[in-house]
Motif scaffolding. Sequence first.
Motif, PDB file in Angstrom:
ATOM      1  N   UNK A 115     112.387 -47.447  11.834  1.00  0.00           N
ATOM      2  CA  UNK A 115     112.552 -47.089  10.423  1.00  0.00           C
ATOM      3  C   UNK A 115     112.904 -45.605  10.253  1.00  0.00           C
ATOM      4  N   UNK A 116     112.251 -44.742  11.042  1.00  0.00           N
ATOM      5  CA  UNK A 116     112.511 -43.302  10.965  1.00  0.00           C
ATOM      6  C   UNK A 116     113.960 -42.976  11.344  1.00  0.00           C
ATOM      7  N   UNK A 117     114.415 -43.471  12.506  1.00  0.00           N
ATOM      8  CA  UNK A 117     115.763 -43.127  12.965  1.00  0.00           C
ATOM      9  C   UNK A 117     116.851 -43.838  12.158  1.00  0.00           C
ATOM     10  N   UNK A 118     116.514 -45.010  11.603  1.00  0.00           N
ATOM     11  CA  UNK A 118     117.450 -45.689  10.700  1.00  0.00           C
ATOM     12  C   UNK A 118     117.649 -44.868   9.441  1.00  0.00           C
ATOM     13  N   UNK A 119     116.561 -44.320   8.910  1.00  0.00           N
ATOM     14  CA  UNK A 119     116.632 -43.461   7.719  1.00  0.00           C
ATOM     15  C   UNK A 119     117.425 -42.199   8.021  1.00  0.00           C
ATOM     16  N   UNK A 120     117.164 -41.604   9.188  1.00  0.00           N
ATOM     17  CA  UNK A 120     117.885 -40.388   9.593  1.00  0.00           C
ATOM     18  C   UNK A 120     119.395 -40.664   9.679  1.00  0.00           C
ATOM     19  N   UNK A 121     119.758 -41.814  10.234  1.00  0.00           N
ATOM     20  CA  UNK A 121     121.162 -42.187  10.369  1.00  0.00           C
ATOM     21  C   UNK A 121     121.827 -42.308   8.998  1.00  0.00           C
ATOM     22  N   UNK A 122     121.129 -42.930   8.057  1.00  0.00           N
ATOM     23  CA  UNK A 122     121.692 -43.105   6.711  1.00  0.00           C
ATOM     24  C   UNK A 122     121.886 -41.779   5.989  1.00  0.00           C
ATOM     25  N   UNK A 123     121.133 -40.764   6.424  1.00  0.00           N
ATOM     26  CA  UNK A 123     121.245 -39.428   5.814  1.00  0.00           C
ATOM     27  C   UNK A 123     122.194 -38.526   6.601  1.00  0.00           C
ATOM     28  N   UNK A 124     122.920 -39.099   7.583  1.00  0.00           N
ATOM     29  CA  UNK A 124     123.819 -38.320   8.448  1.00  0.00           C
ATOM     30  C   UNK A 124     124.804 -37.500   7.616  1.00  0.00           C
ATOM     31  N   UNK A 125     124.966 -36.244   8.033  1.00  0.00           N
ATOM     32  CA  UNK A 125     125.903 -35.370   7.319  1.00  0.00           C
ATOM     33  C   UNK A 125     125.258 -34.578   6.200  1.00  0.00           C
ATOM     34  N   UNK A 126     123.992 -34.882   5.893  1.00  0.00           N
ATOM     35  CA  UNK A 126     123.282 -34.142   4.838  1.00  0.00           C
ATOM     36  C   UNK A 126     122.275 -33.186   5.479  1.00  0.00           C
ATOM     37  N   UNK A 127     121.849 -32.200   4.695  1.00  0.00           N
ATOM     38  CA  UNK A 127     120.849 -31.239   5.186  1.00  0.00           C
ATOM     39  C   UNK A 127     119.547 -31.972   5.520  1.00  0.00           C
ATOM     40  N   UNK A 128     119.192 -32.931   4.665  1.00  0.00           N
ATOM     41  CA  UNK A 128     117.961 -33.703   4.880  1.00  0.00           C
ATOM     42  C   UNK A 128     118.029 -34.476   6.195  1.00  0.00           C
ATOM     43  N   UNK A 129     119.202 -35.026   6.497  1.00  0.00           N
ATOM     44  CA  UNK A 129     119.390 -35.781   7.726  1.00  0.00           C
ATOM     45  C   UNK A 129     119.271 -34.901   8.963  1.00  0.00           C
ATOM     46  N   UNK A 130     119.817 -33.679   8.876  1.00  0.00           N
ATOM     47  CA  UNK A 130     119.742 -32.748  10.012  1.00  0.00           C
ATOM     48  C   UNK A 130     118.311 -32.303  10.277  1.00  0.00           C
ATOM     49  N   UNK A 131     117.534 -32.199   9.202  1.00  0.00           N
ATOM     50  CA  UNK A 131     116.163 -31.686   9.329  1.00  0.00           C
ATOM     51  C   UNK A 131     115.139 -32.759   9.677  1.00  0.00           C
ATOM     52  N   UNK A 132     115.512 -34.023   9.505  1.00  0.00           N
ATOM     53  CA  UNK A 132     114.552 -35.111   9.761  1.00  0.00           C
ATOM     54  C   UNK A 132     114.477 -35.442  11.247  1.00  0.00           C
ATOM     55  N   UNK A 133     113.286 -35.288  11.796  1.00  0.00           N
ATOM     56  CA  UNK A 133     113.027 -35.637  13.198  1.00  0.00           C
ATOM     57  C   UNK A 133     111.672 -36.334  13.275  1.00  0.00           C
ATOM     58  N   UNK A 134     111.382 -36.897  14.428  1.00  0.00           N
ATOM     59  CA  UNK A 134     110.036 -37.421  14.691  1.00  0.00           C
ATOM     60  C   UNK A 134     109.109 -36.220  14.881  1.00  0.00           C
ATOM     61  N   UNK A 135     108.056 -36.143  14.066  1.00  0.00           N
ATOM     62  CA  UNK A 135     107.124 -35.021  14.215  1.00  0.00           C
ATOM     63  C   UNK A 135     106.029 -35.387  15.216  1.00  0.00           C
TER      64      UNK A 135
END
Length: 225
Positions: free
Chosen positions: A54-74
Amino acid sequence: DPCRNFHCKRGKVCHADKQGKPHCICQDPAACPPTKDYEHVCGTDNKTYDGTCQLFGTKCQLEGTKMGRQLHLDYMGSCKYIPPCTDYEVDQFPLRMRDWLKNILIQYYERDLNTSGILTEKQRNKVKKIYQNDKRLEAGDHPVELLLHDFEKNYHMYVYPVHWQFHQLDQHPVDRLLTHSELAPLRASLVPMEHCITRFFQECDGDQDKLIALKEWCHCFGIKE
């Protein structure tokens, strides 16, 4: 099945088009398989995700955005309050971490005595010297003073475990540099128990280029070679 041997990076899944040609598309977070509570993960947005899918799927959907670049597994587990790491605590952190790495290798060595497979022959020979040393500090919750004293007296025992951990993480690609994603497997599992690990790795990156070189890594752990 055109997708059978077609590899997609995390957060993406293979999809065959009308011509039967495989492509990677973003994983739909809602379509991820159900997970147990202990499989939940916390993202760097301080939001709990049902799992890494779910985390990496969400990150993929945000690709190209600042939010997508900043989202990682903490870290692994549901998000919770992580207390800030004090200057004193971050100074003591390498002492515990070095001792922990040494003891992990010894555990691997003991397991390999019965059924080999975890360590290579070269690694076993390295750890054997540590394992057989009667001056070795046994695993346990030791005071900082004892850990410091042992490091100074038995410095040679700690060099290999620190090097070994670096090379275990340096995999994608093997270039003697650790990226955020290469550090993630170690960081993500330890954050809930060792709240200083994030700050420790940030300060390890002496030139602030978002990469930890072998020299920087060793310097952080007090290893001279």
